[in-house]
Write an enzyme that holds these catalytic residues in place. Structure first.
Site, short mmCIF file in Angstrom:
data_model
loop_
_atom_site.label_atom_id
_atom_site.label_comp_id
_atom_site.label_asym_id
_atom_site.label_seq_id
_atom_site.Cartn_x
_atom_site.Cartn_y
_atom_site.Cartn_z
N ASP A 56 0.84 -1.18 0.00
CA ASP A 56 0.00 0.00 0.00
C ASP A 56 0.88 1.24 0.00
OD1 ASP A 56 -3.11 0.53 0.45
OD2 ASP A 56 -2.02 2.11 1.50
N ASP A 82 4.35 3.24 -4.05
CA ASP A 82 3.52 4.19 -4.78
C ASP A 82 3.39 3.65 -6.20
OD1 ASP A 82 2.48 6.29 -6.26
OD2 ASP A 82 3.74 7.82 -5.33
N VAL A 83 2.16 3.33 -6.61
CA VAL A 83 1.99 2.69 -7.92
C VAL A 83 2.35 3.62 -9.08
CG1 VAL A 83 0.25 1.07 -7.08
CG2 VAL A 83 -0.47 3.27 -8.08
N ASN A 109 -5.57 -3.78 -6.81
CA ASN A 109 -6.71 -3.08 -6.23
C ASN A 109 -6.31 -1.61 -6.00
OD1 ASN A 109 -9.41 -3.05 -4.72
ND2 ASN A 109 -8.01 -2.30 -3.15
N SER A 164 -14.24 -1.58 -12.34
CA SER A 164 -15.43 -1.05 -11.68
C SER A 164 -16.63 -1.21 -12.59
CB SER A 164 -15.24 0.44 -11.36
OG SER A 164 -16.45 1.01 -10.90
N TYR A 176 -12.31 8.61 -13.85
CA TYR A 176 -12.47 7.29 -13.26
C TYR A 176 -13.10 6.32 -14.25
CZ TYR A 176 -13.65 3.70 -9.80
OH TYR A 176 -13.76 2.53 -9.11
N LYS A 180 -11.01 3.12 -15.70
CA LYS A 180 -11.46 1.79 -15.32
C LYS A 180 -11.94 0.99 -16.53
CE LYS A 180 -10.61 1.54 -10.91
NZ LYS A 180 -9.66 0.53 -10.37
N SER A 210 -19.87 -1.16 0.05
CA SER A 210 -19.76 -0.38 1.28
C SER A 210 -18.34 -0.47 1.83
CB SER A 210 -20.76 -0.87 2.33
OG SER A 210 -20.67 -0.09 3.50
N THR A 211 -17.47 0.37 1.31
CA THR A 211 -16.10 0.46 1.79
C THR A 211 -15.86 1.87 2.32
OG1 THR A 211 -15.18 1.21 -0.32
CG2 THR A 211 -15.35 -1.18 0.02
#
Length: 279
Positions: A56, A82-83, A109, A164, A176, A180, A210-211
């Site tokens: 992460d 860091d991606v 992810n 997504s 986004y 995606k 629900s995150t």
């Protein structure tokens, strides 16, 4: 953190990833209620026998995930990356192989939308659009770039990319949705090109989950209570509830396991039927 009453499915006798090495990019999570998709995936993989490298941007958050896994008696190490930094991605893949001898599963992810300044195309800034692209698409692509040579060498592997449902349904924020959707195209290309090496590449398309990132970020951005955000989202789902990180993790586990040995290049909706209402 994961609440005691939301620890998700336990491990099974099948131990579907026994002896495998899994790298989970985005294995931490932002603050808020519930479990994030990446943390849930790391925990599910470990419960099925995988040795997990939890990665992460926040080392503290990755360490929290690793601590939860080790507390259950499984093998997990944490690493910061860091991606958007290619050198970090190289280091992650090399660390997994040097530590455990192989790289069998890569779980991507990573993603940002509202928290990254996304908006309708007429409103989004160039800086926000470019940053969302670097995280959502390039981060996923370059993680694959540096995992694939190791998987090709061992002539096996499974990659699970998290896209997504926004990629194929209604979604108002340009960067986004576009990035995606591009993850789906990338998944299909990599599946075709790497099938001769015994590598499978698949994609999960979460719907309204629900995150902490999905719900708490919207509550802050829209100046609403968490309950208001939840209520509005639940009303859109035919099954009558939001998904959880465990729902996404269970789909990813199937795609990473030998149960999906003849499955590659697919995009699996995990959305409670919401896309059935998209027209």
């Amino acid at each position: 953190m994961v609440n005691s009453n939301e620890r998700g499915p336990g491990w099974t006798a099948a131990r579907r990833l026994d002896g495998k090495v899994a790298v989970v990019m985005g294995a931490g999570q932002s603050q808020g209620d519930g479990v994030g998709n990446g943390r849930a995936a790391a925990m599910r993989y470990a419960r099925e026998g995988a040795r997990v490298l939890a990665v992460d941007r926040s080392l503290q958050s990755a360490e929290e995930t690793a601590a939860l896994i080790r507390a259950e008696g499984f093998d997990c190490s944490a690493q910061a990356a860091d991606v958007t930094c290619e050198a970090d991605l190289v280091a992650v893949m090399q660390n997994a192989r040097q530590r455990w001898g192989s790289l069998d599963v890569l779980h991507n992810n990573v993603g940002v939308s509202l928290a990254g300044g996304d908006a309708e195309l007429t409103e989004v800034s160039a800086e926000a659009f470019d940053n969302i692209y670097r995280i959502n698409l390039r981060g996923t692509a370059f993680a694959c770039k540096h995992a694939l040579p190791l998987m090709r060498e061992q002539r096996s592997g499974a990659i699970v990319n998290i896209s997504s449902a926004a990629a194929v349904g209604r979604y108002p924020y340009a960067a986004y949705k576009a990035t995606k959707a591009a993850v789906i195209a990338l998944t299909e290309q990599l599946a075709l090109q790497n099938a001769p090496y015994g590598i499978r590449v698949n994609c999960v398309l979460p719907g309204l989950i629900s995150t902490p990132m999905a719900v708490d970020t919207r509550a802050r951005t829209w100046n609403q209570t968490r309950e208001q955000v939840l209520s509005e989202r639940v009303a859109k789902v035919p099954l009558g509830r939001l998904g959880t990180g465990w729902d996404v993790a269970n789909a990813a586990l199937f795609l990473a396991s030998e149960e999906a040995a003849f499955v590659t290049g697919i995009s699996m909706l995990v959305d409670g039927g919401r896309m059935l209402n998209r027209l």
